[in-house]
Design an enzyme around this catalytic site. Structure first.
Site, PDB file in Angstrom:
ATOM      1  N   GLU A 109       9.516   0.545  -3.598  1.00 50.76           N
ATOM      2  CA  GLU A 109       9.025  -0.419  -4.236  1.00 50.76           C
ATOM      3  C   GLU A 109       8.792  -0.255  -5.922  1.00 50.76           C
ATOM      4  O   GLU A 109       7.782  -0.582  -6.236  1.00 50.76           O
ATOM      5  CB  GLU A 109       7.803  -1.518  -3.642  1.00 50.76           C
ATOM      6  CG  GLU A 109       8.200  -1.977  -2.218  1.00 50.76           C
ATOM      7  CD  GLU A 109       7.238  -3.048  -1.617  1.00 50.76           C
ATOM      8  OE1 GLU A 109       6.303  -3.569  -2.381  1.00 50.76           O
ATOM      9  OE2 GLU A 109       7.740  -3.613  -0.753  1.00 50.76           O
ATOM     10  N   GLU A 168      11.314  -2.159   5.458  1.00 52.87           N
ATOM     11  CA  GLU A 168      10.100  -2.929   5.572  1.00 52.87           C
ATOM     12  C   GLU A 168      10.469  -4.128   6.052  1.00 52.87           C
ATOM     13  O   GLU A 168      11.263  -4.998   5.331  1.00 52.87           O
ATOM     14  CB  GLU A 168       9.214  -2.973   4.590  1.00 52.87           C
ATOM     15  CG  GLU A 168       8.599  -1.634   4.252  1.00 52.87           C
ATOM     16  CD  GLU A 168       7.063  -1.351   2.905  1.00 52.87           C
ATOM     17  OE1 GLU A 168       6.713  -2.562   2.975  1.00 52.87           O
ATOM     18  OE2 GLU A 168       7.304  -0.472   2.347  1.00 52.87           O
TER      19      GLU A 168
HETATM   20  O1  AHR Z   1       3.536  -2.646   4.571  1.00 49.74           O
HETATM   21  C1  AHR Z   1       2.597  -2.820   3.504  1.00 49.74           C
HETATM   22  C2  AHR Z   1       3.059  -2.610   2.192  1.00 49.74           C
HETATM   23  O2  AHR Z   1       4.072  -3.653   1.893  1.00 49.74           O
HETATM   24  C3  AHR Z   1       3.625  -1.627   1.691  1.00 49.74           C
HETATM   25  O3  AHR Z   1       2.919  -0.584   1.391  1.00 49.74           O
HETATM   26  C4  AHR Z   1       4.294  -1.974   0.440  1.00 49.74           C
HETATM   27  O4  AHR Z   1       5.802  -0.992   0.398  1.00 49.74           O
HETATM   28  C5  AHR Z   1       4.725  -3.217   0.874  1.00 49.74           C
HETATM   29  O5  AHR Z   1       4.486  -4.176  -0.362  1.00 49.74           O
END
Ligand code: AHR
Length: 505
Positions: free
Chosen positions: A184, A307
Protein backbone atom coordinates in the site's frame (compact mmCIF):
# COMPACT_ATOMS: atom_id res chain seq x y z
CA UNK A 1 -27.83 -29.99 12.94
CA UNK A 2 -29.39 -30.75 9.58
CA UNK A 3 -30.83 -28.36 7.07
CA UNK A 4 -31.05 -30.68 4.12
CA UNK A 5 -34.65 -31.76 3.76
CA UNK A 6 -36.21 -31.99 0.35
CA UNK A 7 -38.31 -28.93 -0.05
CA UNK A 8 -41.17 -28.71 -2.47
CA UNK A 9 -40.84 -24.90 -2.44
CA UNK A 10 -37.29 -24.94 -3.78
CA UNK A 11 -36.62 -22.66 -6.75
CA UNK A 12 -35.32 -24.33 -9.91
CA UNK A 13 -31.96 -23.48 -11.53
CA UNK A 14 -30.10 -24.99 -14.47
CA UNK A 15 -26.36 -25.08 -15.20
CA UNK A 16 -24.29 -26.71 -17.95
CA UNK A 17 -20.62 -27.56 -17.32
CA UNK A 18 -18.47 -28.27 -20.36
CA UNK A 19 -15.97 -30.70 -18.90
CA UNK A 20 -13.93 -30.79 -22.12
CA UNK A 21 -13.33 -27.03 -22.11
CA UNK A 22 -10.54 -26.14 -19.69
CA UNK A 23 -10.09 -22.38 -19.38
CA UNK A 24 -7.17 -21.69 -17.03
CA UNK A 25 -5.32 -23.18 -14.12
CA UNK A 26 -6.71 -22.42 -10.67
CA UNK A 27 -3.47 -22.02 -8.76
CA UNK A 28 -3.55 -23.28 -5.19
CA UNK A 29 -1.89 -19.97 -4.34
CA UNK A 30 -5.29 -18.27 -4.72
CA UNK A 31 -6.02 -19.91 -1.34
CA UNK A 32 -3.19 -18.08 0.46
CA UNK A 33 -3.27 -16.59 3.95
CA UNK A 34 -1.94 -13.40 5.50
CA UNK A 35 -0.34 -13.10 8.95
CA UNK A 36 0.64 -9.61 10.05
CA UNK A 37 2.24 -8.39 13.26
CA UNK A 38 -1.12 -6.98 14.25
CA UNK A 39 -2.91 -7.56 17.54
CA UNK A 40 -3.02 -11.30 18.25
CA UNK A 41 -2.38 -12.38 14.67
CA UNK A 42 1.06 -13.75 15.50
CA UNK A 43 1.63 -13.43 19.24
CA UNK A 44 -0.84 -15.65 21.09
CA UNK A 45 -2.45 -16.70 17.81
CA UNK A 46 0.28 -19.01 16.56
CA UNK A 47 3.43 -18.07 18.47
CA UNK A 48 3.37 -18.66 22.23
CA UNK A 49 7.03 -19.50 22.82
CA UNK A 50 8.49 -22.78 24.02
CA UNK A 51 7.96 -21.99 27.71
CA UNK A 52 4.21 -21.47 27.31
CA UNK A 53 1.68 -23.65 29.15
CA UNK A 54 -0.22 -23.86 25.89
CA UNK A 55 0.80 -27.12 24.20
CA UNK A 56 3.29 -26.17 21.52
CA UNK A 57 5.95 -27.41 19.14
CA UNK A 58 9.07 -25.24 19.20
CA UNK A 59 6.90 -22.33 20.39
CA UNK A 60 4.04 -22.73 17.84
CA UNK A 61 0.72 -23.76 19.36
CA UNK A 62 -0.16 -27.34 18.44
CA UNK A 63 -3.88 -26.80 17.92
CA UNK A 64 -3.32 -24.03 15.38
CA UNK A 65 -0.51 -25.90 13.63
CA UNK A 66 -2.81 -28.89 13.14
CA UNK A 67 -5.69 -26.75 11.88
CA UNK A 68 -3.42 -25.03 9.34
CA UNK A 69 -1.98 -28.34 8.16
CA UNK A 70 -5.47 -29.74 7.67
CA UNK A 71 -6.31 -26.71 5.53
CA UNK A 72 -3.34 -27.34 3.20
CA UNK A 73 -2.45 -23.65 3.34
CA UNK A 74 -0.43 -23.01 0.17
CA UNK A 75 1.28 -19.77 1.21
CA UNK A 76 1.35 -17.17 3.97
CA UNK A 77 2.11 -13.48 3.46
CA UNK A 78 4.12 -11.87 6.28
CA UNK A 79 5.03 -9.57 8.18
CA UNK A 80 2.39 -7.07 6.90
CA UNK A 81 0.44 -5.14 5.71
CA UNK A 82 1.22 -1.71 7.00
CA UNK A 83 3.64 -3.29 9.46
CA UNK A 84 5.89 -4.40 6.59
CA UNK A 85 6.94 -0.85 5.76
CA UNK A 86 8.19 -0.21 9.28
CA UNK A 87 9.79 -3.62 9.76
CA UNK A 88 13.56 -3.91 9.74
CA UNK A 89 14.50 -7.53 9.35
CA UNK A 90 17.70 -7.37 11.37
CA UNK A 91 15.58 -6.59 14.46
CA UNK A 92 14.17 -10.11 14.22
CA UNK A 93 17.26 -12.35 14.02
CA UNK A 94 19.78 -13.61 16.58
CA UNK A 95 19.19 -14.59 20.21
CA UNK A 96 15.61 -13.61 21.09
CA UNK A 97 16.56 -11.96 24.37
CA UNK A 98 18.97 -9.65 22.57
CA UNK A 99 16.50 -8.45 19.96
CA UNK A 100 15.39 -4.82 20.18
CA UNK A 101 11.93 -3.84 21.36
CA UNK A 102 10.16 -1.53 18.89
CA UNK A 103 6.74 0.09 18.86
CA UNK A 104 4.13 -1.19 16.45
CA UNK A 105 2.97 2.29 15.47
CA UNK A 106 0.28 1.13 13.05
CA UNK A 107 -1.48 -1.33 15.26
CA UNK A 108 -2.22 -0.18 18.78
CA UNK A 109 1.19 1.35 19.62
CA UNK A 110 2.10 -1.87 21.38
CA UNK A 111 5.62 -3.07 22.06
CA UNK A 112 7.03 -5.47 19.51
CA UNK A 113 9.76 -7.60 21.07
CA UNK A 114 10.71 -9.18 17.75
CA UNK A 115 10.67 -12.67 19.23
CA UNK A 116 8.96 -13.80 16.03
CA UNK A 117 11.26 -12.95 13.14
CA UNK A 118 12.63 -14.38 9.91
CA UNK A 119 13.69 -17.77 11.32
CA UNK A 120 10.46 -18.23 13.26
CA UNK A 121 8.29 -17.37 10.25
CA UNK A 122 10.19 -19.62 7.88
CA UNK A 123 10.18 -22.50 10.36
CA UNK A 124 6.40 -22.12 10.58
CA UNK A 125 6.23 -22.40 6.81
CA UNK A 126 8.14 -25.67 7.01
CA UNK A 127 5.92 -27.00 9.79
CA UNK A 128 2.73 -26.38 7.79
CA UNK A 129 4.34 -27.03 4.39
CA UNK A 130 3.43 -23.60 2.97
CA UNK A 131 5.36 -21.19 0.73
CA UNK A 132 6.52 -17.96 2.36
CA UNK A 133 5.51 -14.64 0.85
CA UNK A 134 7.60 -11.87 2.40
CA UNK A 135 6.44 -8.28 2.04
CA UNK A 136 9.58 -6.16 2.19
CA UNK A 137 10.02 -2.64 3.45
CA UNK A 138 10.08 0.16 0.89
CA UNK A 139 8.38 2.94 2.88
CA UNK A 140 11.01 3.28 5.61
CA UNK A 141 13.67 0.95 4.27
CA UNK A 142 16.40 1.12 1.67
CA UNK A 143 17.24 -0.91 -1.43
CA UNK A 144 20.35 -2.08 0.41
CA UNK A 145 18.31 -3.38 3.37
CA UNK A 146 16.07 -5.33 0.98
CA UNK A 147 19.02 -6.68 -1.01
CA UNK A 148 20.75 -7.84 2.17
CA UNK A 149 17.67 -9.56 3.47
CA UNK A 150 17.49 -11.49 0.20
CA UNK A 151 21.13 -12.45 0.50
CA UNK A 152 20.57 -13.62 4.08
CA UNK A 153 17.57 -15.68 2.98
CA UNK A 154 18.84 -17.18 -0.23
CA UNK A 155 22.63 -17.18 -0.63
CA UNK A 156 24.33 -20.56 -0.25
CA UNK A 157 27.96 -19.36 -0.34
CA UNK A 158 30.28 -18.02 2.33
CA UNK A 159 29.30 -14.34 2.55
CA UNK A 160 29.17 -12.63 5.94
CA UNK A 161 25.36 -12.53 5.80
CA UNK A 162 25.02 -16.20 4.79
CA UNK A 163 27.35 -17.13 7.64
CA UNK A 164 25.34 -14.97 10.03
CA UNK A 165 22.29 -17.04 9.02
CA UNK A 166 24.26 -20.19 9.83
CA UNK A 167 25.30 -18.81 13.23
CA UNK A 168 21.62 -18.17 13.86
CA UNK A 169 20.87 -21.82 13.26
CA UNK A 170 20.05 -22.17 9.58
CA UNK A 171 22.62 -23.75 7.33
CA UNK A 172 20.82 -24.09 4.00
CA UNK A 173 19.30 -21.04 2.30
CA UNK A 174 15.51 -21.03 2.34
CA UNK A 175 15.13 -20.11 -1.31
CA UNK A 176 12.31 -17.65 -0.67
CA UNK A 177 10.63 -16.96 -4.01
CA UNK A 178 7.67 -14.64 -3.39
CA UNK A 179 8.42 -11.12 -2.21
CA UNK A 180 6.38 -7.96 -2.02
CA UNK A 181 8.20 -4.74 -2.87
CA UNK A 182 6.36 -2.49 -0.44
CA UNK A 183 2.72 -2.59 0.65
CA UNK A 184 0.00 0.00 0.00
CA UNK A 185 2.69 2.45 -1.05
CA UNK A 186 -0.11 4.93 -1.84
CA UNK A 187 -1.11 4.88 1.88
CA UNK A 188 0.46 3.44 5.03
CA UNK A 189 3.45 2.28 2.97
CA UNK A 190 4.65 5.84 2.31
CA UNK A 191 1.78 7.94 0.92
CA UNK A 192 3.45 8.04 -2.48
CA UNK A 193 2.15 9.16 -5.82
CA UNK A 194 2.16 6.44 -8.45
CA UNK A 195 4.84 8.31 -10.43
CA UNK A 196 7.15 8.35 -7.42
CA UNK A 197 6.45 4.73 -6.45
CA UNK A 198 6.95 3.44 -10.00
CA UNK A 199 10.44 4.99 -10.07
CA UNK A 200 11.18 3.72 -6.59
CA UNK A 201 9.91 0.28 -7.54
CA UNK A 202 12.34 0.14 -10.46
CA UNK A 203 15.17 1.20 -8.18
CA UNK A 204 14.39 -1.43 -5.53
CA UNK A 205 13.69 -4.13 -8.11
CA UNK A 206 17.12 -3.54 -9.65
CA UNK A 207 18.72 -4.84 -6.46
CA UNK A 208 16.47 -7.87 -5.97
CA UNK A 209 19.05 -10.45 -7.10
CA UNK A 210 18.40 -14.13 -7.58
CA UNK A 211 21.03 -15.44 -5.15
CA UNK A 212 22.37 -18.95 -5.80
CA UNK A 213 19.86 -19.45 -8.61
CA UNK A 214 16.81 -18.96 -6.40
CA UNK A 215 14.18 -17.51 -8.69
CA UNK A 216 12.17 -14.53 -7.44
CA UNK A 217 8.54 -13.56 -7.98
CA UNK A 218 8.26 -9.84 -7.21
CA UNK A 219 4.91 -8.29 -6.40
CA UNK A 220 4.56 -4.54 -6.84
CA UNK A 221 2.20 -2.64 -4.58
CA UNK A 222 -1.08 -2.11 -6.37
CA UNK A 223 -4.08 -0.15 -5.23
CA UNK A 224 -7.70 -0.98 -4.45
CA UNK A 225 -11.26 -0.98 -5.81
CA UNK A 226 -11.59 1.09 -9.01
CA UNK A 227 -8.17 2.78 -8.78
CA UNK A 228 -7.29 1.50 -12.23
CA UNK A 229 -4.92 4.33 -13.19
CA UNK A 230 -2.40 3.21 -10.59
CA UNK A 231 -2.25 -0.29 -12.06
CA UNK A 232 -1.97 1.05 -15.60
CA UNK A 233 0.88 3.39 -14.67
CA UNK A 234 2.75 0.64 -12.84
CA UNK A 235 2.41 -1.68 -15.84
CA UNK A 236 3.57 1.00 -18.22
CA UNK A 237 6.58 2.11 -16.19
CA UNK A 238 7.66 -1.03 -14.38
CA UNK A 239 5.77 -3.98 -15.89
CA UNK A 240 9.03 -5.38 -17.24
CA UNK A 241 10.49 -5.63 -13.73
CA UNK A 242 7.68 -7.37 -11.86
CA UNK A 243 6.04 -10.78 -11.86
CA UNK A 244 2.88 -9.59 -10.13
CA UNK A 245 1.01 -6.48 -9.08
CA UNK A 246 -1.31 -6.47 -6.11
CA UNK A 247 -4.94 -5.50 -5.61
CA UNK A 248 -6.65 -5.02 -2.25
CA UNK A 249 -10.38 -5.11 -1.69
CA UNK A 250 -12.22 -5.17 1.61
CA UNK A 251 -15.98 -5.64 1.92
CA UNK A 252 -17.29 -2.95 4.28
CA UNK A 253 -20.95 -3.92 4.88
CA UNK A 254 -22.14 -0.33 5.42
CA UNK A 255 -19.69 1.16 2.86
CA UNK A 256 -18.68 3.56 5.65
CA UNK A 257 -15.12 3.13 6.98
CA UNK A 258 -16.03 4.97 10.19
CA UNK A 259 -18.97 2.69 11.06
CA UNK A 260 -18.55 -0.57 9.20
CA UNK A 261 -21.28 -2.51 10.98
CA UNK A 262 -21.05 -5.24 13.62
CA UNK A 263 -19.69 -8.74 13.07
CA UNK A 264 -22.45 -10.23 15.28
CA UNK A 265 -26.21 -9.88 15.65
CA UNK A 266 -26.78 -8.07 12.36
CA UNK A 267 -29.97 -8.06 10.32
CA UNK A 268 -30.76 -8.85 6.69
CA UNK A 269 -29.78 -5.31 5.64
CA UNK A 270 -26.18 -6.03 6.52
CA UNK A 271 -26.35 -9.61 5.30
CA UNK A 272 -27.53 -8.54 1.87
CA UNK A 273 -25.15 -5.57 1.74
CA UNK A 274 -22.14 -7.72 2.63
CA UNK A 275 -23.00 -10.37 0.05
CA UNK A 276 -23.77 -7.75 -2.61
CA UNK A 277 -20.52 -5.87 -1.99
CA UNK A 278 -18.50 -9.05 -2.24
CA UNK A 279 -19.66 -9.30 -5.87
CA UNK A 280 -17.78 -6.07 -6.66
CA UNK A 281 -14.55 -8.05 -6.65
CA UNK A 282 -15.52 -9.28 -10.12
CA UNK A 283 -15.74 -5.75 -11.51
CA UNK A 284 -12.51 -4.67 -9.84
CA UNK A 285 -10.45 -7.65 -10.97
CA UNK A 286 -11.79 -7.28 -14.51
CA UNK A 287 -11.12 -3.52 -14.52
CA UNK A 288 -7.52 -3.84 -13.34
CA UNK A 289 -6.91 -6.79 -15.64
CA UNK A 290 -8.17 -4.79 -18.62
CA UNK A 291 -5.60 -2.09 -17.90
CA UNK A 292 -2.90 -4.73 -17.53
CA UNK A 293 -3.92 -6.19 -20.89
CA UNK A 294 -2.88 -2.96 -22.60
CA UNK A 295 0.76 -3.75 -21.84
CA UNK A 296 0.57 -7.47 -21.18
CA UNK A 297 -2.07 -9.15 -23.35
CA UNK A 298 -0.37 -12.51 -22.78
CA UNK A 299 -1.05 -12.14 -19.06
CA UNK A 300 2.53 -12.81 -18.02
CA UNK A 301 2.25 -10.47 -15.04
CA UNK A 302 -0.05 -11.89 -12.39
CA UNK A 303 -2.66 -10.05 -10.42
CA UNK A 304 -2.05 -10.83 -6.75
CA UNK A 305 -5.08 -10.07 -4.59
CA UNK A 306 -2.96 -10.08 -1.47
CA UNK A 307 -5.55 -8.59 0.88
CA UNK A 308 -9.26 -9.32 0.74
CA UNK A 309 -12.15 -10.12 3.06
CA UNK A 310 -14.87 -8.54 5.15
CA UNK A 311 -13.86 -5.77 7.57
CA UNK A 312 -16.40 -4.96 10.32
CA UNK A 313 -16.34 -2.89 13.48
CA UNK A 314 -14.09 -4.34 16.19
CA UNK A 315 -15.63 -6.99 18.40
CA UNK A 316 -17.00 -5.28 21.55
CA UNK A 317 -14.48 -5.14 24.36
CA UNK A 318 -11.39 -5.66 22.20
CA UNK A 319 -8.59 -3.21 21.45
CA UNK A 320 -9.75 -1.34 18.30
CA UNK A 321 -6.14 -1.32 17.06
CA UNK A 322 -6.17 -5.14 16.97
CA UNK A 323 -8.92 -5.47 14.31
CA UNK A 324 -10.63 -8.39 16.03
CA UNK A 325 -14.05 -9.41 14.73
CA UNK A 326 -16.33 -12.44 14.88
CA UNK A 327 -16.95 -14.55 11.82
CA UNK A 328 -20.45 -15.58 10.80
CA UNK A 329 -22.08 -17.68 8.11
CA UNK A 330 -22.44 -14.43 6.11
CA UNK A 331 -18.67 -14.06 6.14
CA UNK A 332 -18.20 -17.66 5.04
CA UNK A 333 -20.44 -17.00 2.02
CA UNK A 334 -18.49 -13.81 1.27
CA UNK A 335 -15.41 -16.06 1.18
CA UNK A 336 -17.00 -18.66 -1.13
CA UNK A 337 -18.32 -15.98 -3.49
CA UNK A 338 -14.97 -14.18 -3.58
CA UNK A 339 -13.06 -17.39 -4.20
CA UNK A 340 -15.43 -18.18 -7.09
CA UNK A 341 -14.64 -14.78 -8.59
CA UNK A 342 -10.90 -15.24 -8.17
CA UNK A 343 -11.14 -18.72 -9.70
CA UNK A 344 -13.10 -17.29 -12.62
CA UNK A 345 -10.24 -14.84 -13.25
CA UNK A 346 -7.50 -17.40 -12.71
CA UNK A 347 -6.01 -16.61 -16.11
CA UNK A 348 -4.79 -13.38 -14.46
CA UNK A 349 -5.17 -13.93 -10.70
CA UNK A 350 -2.51 -16.41 -9.68
CA UNK A 351 -2.18 -15.62 -6.00
CA UNK A 352 -4.41 -14.17 -3.29
CA UNK A 353 -4.34 -13.80 0.48
CA UNK A 354 -7.38 -13.48 2.70
CA UNK A 355 -6.95 -10.96 5.53
CA UNK A 356 -6.05 -12.46 7.92
CA UNK A 357 -5.19 -15.96 9.12
CA UNK A 358 -5.68 -15.84 12.91
CA UNK A 359 -7.56 -13.45 15.26
CA UNK A 360 -7.52 -10.51 12.80
CA UNK A 361 -10.33 -9.41 10.42
CA UNK A 362 -11.87 -12.36 8.50
CA UNK A 363 -9.87 -14.99 10.32
CA UNK A 364 -9.76 -18.75 9.79
CA UNK A 365 -9.00 -19.33 13.44
CA UNK A 366 -9.81 -17.51 16.69
CA UNK A 367 -7.94 -18.14 19.92
CA UNK A 368 -8.38 -17.15 23.54
CA UNK A 369 -5.63 -18.34 25.86
CA UNK A 370 -5.44 -22.08 25.32
CA UNK A 371 -8.79 -22.22 23.50
CA UNK A 372 -9.12 -22.30 19.74
CA UNK A 373 -12.08 -22.28 17.36
CA UNK A 374 -12.33 -22.72 13.60
CA UNK A 375 -14.52 -20.11 11.98
CA UNK A 376 -17.10 -20.72 9.23
CA UNK A 377 -14.60 -19.13 6.81
CA UNK A 378 -12.09 -21.84 7.74
CA UNK A 379 -14.64 -24.41 6.62
CA UNK A 380 -15.07 -22.70 3.25
CA UNK A 381 -11.32 -22.86 2.67
CA UNK A 382 -11.53 -26.52 3.64
CA UNK A 383 -14.32 -27.17 1.09
CA UNK A 384 -12.40 -25.29 -1.62
CA UNK A 385 -9.30 -27.46 -1.30
CA UNK A 386 -11.04 -29.39 -4.07
CA UNK A 387 -9.91 -26.64 -6.51
CA UNK A 388 -6.20 -26.44 -5.62
CA UNK A 389 -4.12 -26.66 -8.82
CA UNK A 390 -7.03 -27.72 -11.04
CA UNK A 391 -8.37 -26.51 -14.38
CA UNK A 392 -11.30 -24.11 -14.44
CA UNK A 393 -14.11 -25.50 -16.61
CA UNK A 394 -16.32 -23.57 -18.99
CA UNK A 395 -19.84 -23.18 -17.60
CA UNK A 396 -23.19 -21.79 -18.72
CA UNK A 397 -25.42 -20.56 -15.93
CA UNK A 398 -28.56 -21.25 -18.03
CA UNK A 399 -31.39 -20.41 -15.65
CA UNK A 400 -30.52 -18.84 -12.33
CA UNK A 401 -32.93 -17.31 -9.84
CA UNK A 402 -32.38 -14.09 -7.99
CA UNK A 403 -32.13 -13.24 -4.34
CA UNK A 404 -34.10 -10.02 -3.97
CA UNK A 405 -34.05 -7.80 -0.95
CA UNK A 406 -36.05 -4.60 -0.82
CA UNK A 407 -35.59 -3.15 -4.31
CA UNK A 408 -32.31 -4.91 -5.19
CA UNK A 409 -31.54 -8.32 -6.66
CA UNK A 410 -28.46 -10.46 -7.14
CA UNK A 411 -28.04 -13.90 -8.74
CA UNK A 412 -28.86 -16.46 -6.07
CA UNK A 413 -26.08 -18.89 -6.98
CA UNK A 414 -22.31 -18.68 -7.22
CA UNK A 415 -20.14 -21.59 -8.26
CA UNK A 416 -16.78 -22.90 -9.45
CA UNK A 417 -16.40 -26.04 -11.57
CA UNK A 418 -12.91 -27.46 -11.99
CA UNK A 419 -11.14 -30.62 -13.13
CA UNK A 420 -8.12 -32.17 -11.45
CA UNK A 421 -5.29 -34.10 -13.07
CA UNK A 422 -7.15 -37.40 -12.46
CA UNK A 423 -10.12 -36.14 -14.49
CA UNK A 424 -12.33 -35.72 -11.40
CA UNK A 425 -14.66 -32.73 -11.49
CA UNK A 426 -14.91 -30.56 -8.39
CA UNK A 427 -17.95 -28.32 -7.97
CA UNK A 428 -18.48 -25.76 -5.26
CA UNK A 429 -21.82 -24.00 -5.18
CA UNK A 430 -23.28 -21.33 -2.90
CA UNK A 431 -26.93 -20.51 -2.27
CA UNK A 432 -27.02 -16.86 -1.14
CA UNK A 433 -30.71 -16.78 -0.31
CA UNK A 434 -31.37 -16.74 3.44
CA UNK A 435 -34.95 -17.89 2.87
CA UNK A 436 -35.30 -20.12 -0.13
CA UNK A 437 -33.83 -23.54 -0.90
CA UNK A 438 -32.54 -23.93 -4.44
CA UNK A 439 -32.86 -26.95 -6.65
CA UNK A 440 -29.99 -27.00 -9.15
CA UNK A 441 -29.85 -29.20 -12.22
CA UNK A 442 -26.25 -29.54 -13.39
CA UNK A 443 -25.68 -31.17 -16.75
CA UNK A 444 -22.11 -32.25 -17.44
CA UNK A 445 -21.18 -32.32 -21.11
CA UNK A 446 -17.98 -33.53 -22.73
CA UNK A 447 -17.16 -36.23 -20.20
CA UNK A 448 -18.99 -39.36 -19.11
CA UNK A 449 -19.57 -39.33 -15.38
CA UNK A 450 -20.03 -42.34 -13.13
CA UNK A 451 -20.73 -41.26 -9.59
CA UNK A 452 -20.44 -38.56 -6.95
CA UNK A 453 -17.68 -39.69 -4.66
CA UNK A 454 -17.86 -36.81 -2.21
CA UNK A 455 -20.50 -34.37 -1.01
CA UNK A 456 -19.88 -31.85 1.79
CA UNK A 457 -21.82 -28.81 2.93
CA UNK A 458 -21.68 -25.84 5.31
CA UNK A 459 -25.01 -24.31 6.32
CA UNK A 460 -26.68 -22.64 9.31
CA UNK A 461 -30.06 -21.69 10.67
CA UNK A 462 -29.30 -17.97 10.55
CA UNK A 463 -26.83 -15.87 8.57
CA UNK A 464 -25.41 -14.30 11.75
CA UNK A 465 -24.65 -17.69 13.34
CA UNK A 466 -21.10 -18.02 14.65
CA UNK A 467 -18.82 -20.53 16.29
CA UNK A 468 -17.76 -19.70 19.84
CA UNK A 469 -15.29 -21.20 22.29
CA UNK A 470 -18.29 -22.63 24.16
CA UNK A 471 -19.95 -23.95 21.00
CA UNK A 472 -17.07 -24.43 18.52
CA UNK A 473 -18.86 -26.76 16.08
CA UNK A 474 -22.16 -24.99 15.71
CA UNK A 475 -21.19 -24.38 12.08
CA UNK A 476 -19.16 -27.19 10.63
CA UNK A 477 -18.94 -29.25 7.49
CA UNK A 478 -21.46 -32.04 7.21
CA UNK A 479 -21.92 -34.77 4.68
CA UNK A 480 -24.13 -33.70 1.78
CA UNK A 481 -26.31 -36.40 0.29
CA UNK A 482 -29.24 -34.41 -1.00
CA UNK A 483 -28.61 -34.98 -4.67
CA UNK A 484 -29.59 -37.42 -7.37
CA UNK A 485 -27.72 -38.53 -10.46
CA UNK A 486 -29.43 -39.28 -13.74
CA UNK A 487 -27.00 -40.04 -16.58
CA UNK A 488 -24.82 -36.97 -16.85
CA UNK A 489 -27.18 -34.73 -14.90
CA UNK A 490 -26.92 -34.09 -11.18
CA UNK A 491 -29.78 -32.50 -9.30
CA UNK A 492 -28.93 -30.85 -5.98
CA UNK A 493 -31.23 -29.55 -3.31
CA UNK A 494 -29.36 -26.73 -1.60
CA UNK A 495 -30.68 -25.35 1.68
CA UNK A 496 -30.79 -21.57 2.18
CA UNK A 497 -27.46 -19.87 3.02
CA UNK A 498 -25.23 -22.79 2.22
CA UNK A 499 -22.09 -23.74 0.35
CA UNK A 500 -21.56 -27.27 -0.91
CA UNK A 501 -18.63 -29.08 -2.50
CA UNK A 502 -19.03 -32.15 -4.72
CA UNK A 503 -16.55 -34.45 -6.36
CA UNK A 504 -17.75 -36.12 -9.53
CA UNK A 505 -15.90 -39.07 -11.08
O1 AHR B 1 -5.14 -6.06 6.86
C1 AHR B 1 -5.09 -4.90 7.63
C2 AHR B 1 -4.45 -3.73 6.90
O2 AHR B 1 -5.24 -3.36 5.81
C3 AHR B 1 -3.10 -3.99 6.29
O3 AHR B 1 -2.06 -3.88 7.20
C4 AHR B 1 -3.01 -2.93 5.25
O4 AHR B 1 -2.19 -3.29 4.17
C5 AHR B 1 -4.45 -2.71 4.83
O5 AHR B 1 -4.79 -1.39 4.80
Amino acid sequence: MHFFNNNADAQQNRVVINADQELSEISKHIYGQFAEHLGRGIYGGIWVGEDSDIPNTEGYRNDVLQALRDLEVPNVRWPGGCFADEYHWKDGIGPADERPVRINTHWGMVEEDNSFGTHEFLRLMELIDAEPVIAMNVGSGTPREMARWLEYLNYDGESTLANMRRENGRDEPWGVKYIGVGNESWGCGGNMTVEFYADLYRQYATFTKEFSGHELFRVASGRYDTEYDWTEHMMQEAGDMMEGVSLHYYVIPTADWDAKGPSIDFDEDLYFAGIQRSLLMDEYVQGHSNRMDKFDPEKNVAMVVDEWGIWTDPYPGTNPGFLEQQNSLRDALIASITLDILNKHSDRVRMANIAQMINVLQAMILTDGDKMVKTPTYHVFDLYRIHHDTQLLHTHMMEINEYSYEDESIPVLSMTPSKNSDGQIGITITNKSPNTPQSVEIEIRGQQIGNLSEGRILAAEHFADINTFEDPDRLTIEEFTNYSLNGNTITLELPPMSVAALRVE
